[in-house]
Design a protein around this motif. Sequence first.
Motif, PDB file in Angstrom:
ATOM      1  N   THR A  75      29.010  -6.046  -2.025  1.00  0.00           N
ATOM      2  CA  THR A  75      28.332  -7.224  -1.492  1.00  0.00           C
ATOM      3  C   THR A  75      28.966  -8.488  -2.049  1.00  0.00           C
ATOM      4  O   THR A  75      29.232  -9.436  -1.302  1.00  0.00           O
ATOM      5  CB  THR A  75      26.832  -7.196  -1.854  1.00  0.00           C
ATOM      6  N   ASN A  76      29.231  -8.495  -3.348  1.00  0.00           N
ATOM      7  CA  ASN A  76      29.862  -9.669  -3.967  1.00  0.00           C
ATOM      8  C   ASN A  76      31.270  -9.893  -3.428  1.00  0.00           C
ATOM      9  O   ASN A  76      31.668 -11.029  -3.184  1.00  0.00           O
ATOM     10  CB  ASN A  76      29.892  -9.522  -5.488  1.00  0.00           C
ATOM     11  N   VAL A  77      32.025  -8.825  -3.248  1.00  0.00           N
ATOM     12  CA  VAL A  77      33.373  -8.948  -2.687  1.00  0.00           C
ATOM     13  C   VAL A  77      33.286  -9.513  -1.270  1.00  0.00           C
ATOM     14  O   VAL A  77      33.998 -10.449  -0.905  1.00  0.00           O
ATOM     15  CB  VAL A  77      34.104  -7.584  -2.687  1.00  0.00           C
ATOM     16  N   LEU A  78      32.379  -8.965  -0.480  1.00  0.00           N
ATOM     17  CA  LEU A  78      32.216  -9.378   0.914  1.00  0.00           C
ATOM     18  C   LEU A  78      31.852 -10.854   1.021  1.00  0.00           C
ATOM     19  O   LEU A  78      32.376 -11.572   1.869  1.00  0.00           O
ATOM     20  CB  LEU A  78      31.140  -8.509   1.559  1.00  0.00           C
ATOM     21  N   ARG A  79      30.992 -11.310   0.146  1.00  0.00           N
ATOM     22  CA  ARG A  79      30.557 -12.718   0.191  1.00  0.00           C
ATOM     23  C   ARG A  79      31.679 -13.695  -0.145  1.00  0.00           C
ATOM     24  O   ARG A  79      31.655 -14.838   0.302  1.00  0.00           O
ATOM     25  CB  ARG A  79      29.414 -12.939  -0.786  1.00  0.00           C
ATOM     26  N   THR A  80      32.649 -13.272  -0.939  1.00  0.00           N
ATOM     27  CA  THR A  80      33.705 -14.195  -1.362  1.00  0.00           C
ATOM     28  C   THR A  80      34.932 -14.177  -0.458  1.00  0.00           C
ATOM     29  O   THR A  80      35.834 -14.987  -0.643  1.00  0.00           O
ATOM     30  CB  THR A  80      34.136 -13.919  -2.817  1.00  0.00           C
ATOM     31  N   LEU A  81      34.956 -13.285   0.518  1.00  0.00           N
ATOM     32  CA  LEU A  81      36.096 -13.228   1.435  1.00  0.00           C
ATOM     33  C   LEU A  81      36.074 -14.405   2.395  1.00  0.00           C
ATOM     34  O   LEU A  81      35.025 -14.839   2.849  1.00  0.00           O
ATOM     35  CB  LEU A  81      36.077 -11.920   2.224  1.00  0.00           C
TER      36      LEU A  81
END
Length: 135
Positions: A75-81
């Motif tokens: 989720t954190n990776v997805l939000r920062t893309l």
Amino acid sequence: MTWRSHTRLLKLYDRAVPEKQGGEHVPVDIAHHFLLAICTRPGQGICFKDRGWYPRETDDGSGGFTGRVYNKISTNVLRTLKVNEDARQQELALKIMTACPELVSGYWAGAALTLEPRLSSKWIANITLAGQVLS
């Protein structure tokens, strides 16, 4: 993978030239393939098997369901893309949401992607991603 480590990996998307002149290894390609490997294969890396679109069952034996997310790091990776700026990052986001469908509803709620019609490359990228996720 901590918050800092994945943000450092995502910074490698800005490095699109080989480290050495005439070198064949480009940091962005290596980082992209690494993130694809650890973020998009359920049961491996940081991608955990979930129940898809449905909430998780509770572990207390009550047979109830909880809204907690298995894939918090993803989720954190997805939000920062930056899905509307880089095709690689859009591919990674799409594959993360395909592997972890539980993240889709939270992603759309928190993403600042405008879907109102505008003639711009960002809008076209947003609509493309929305269409791919829905299909």
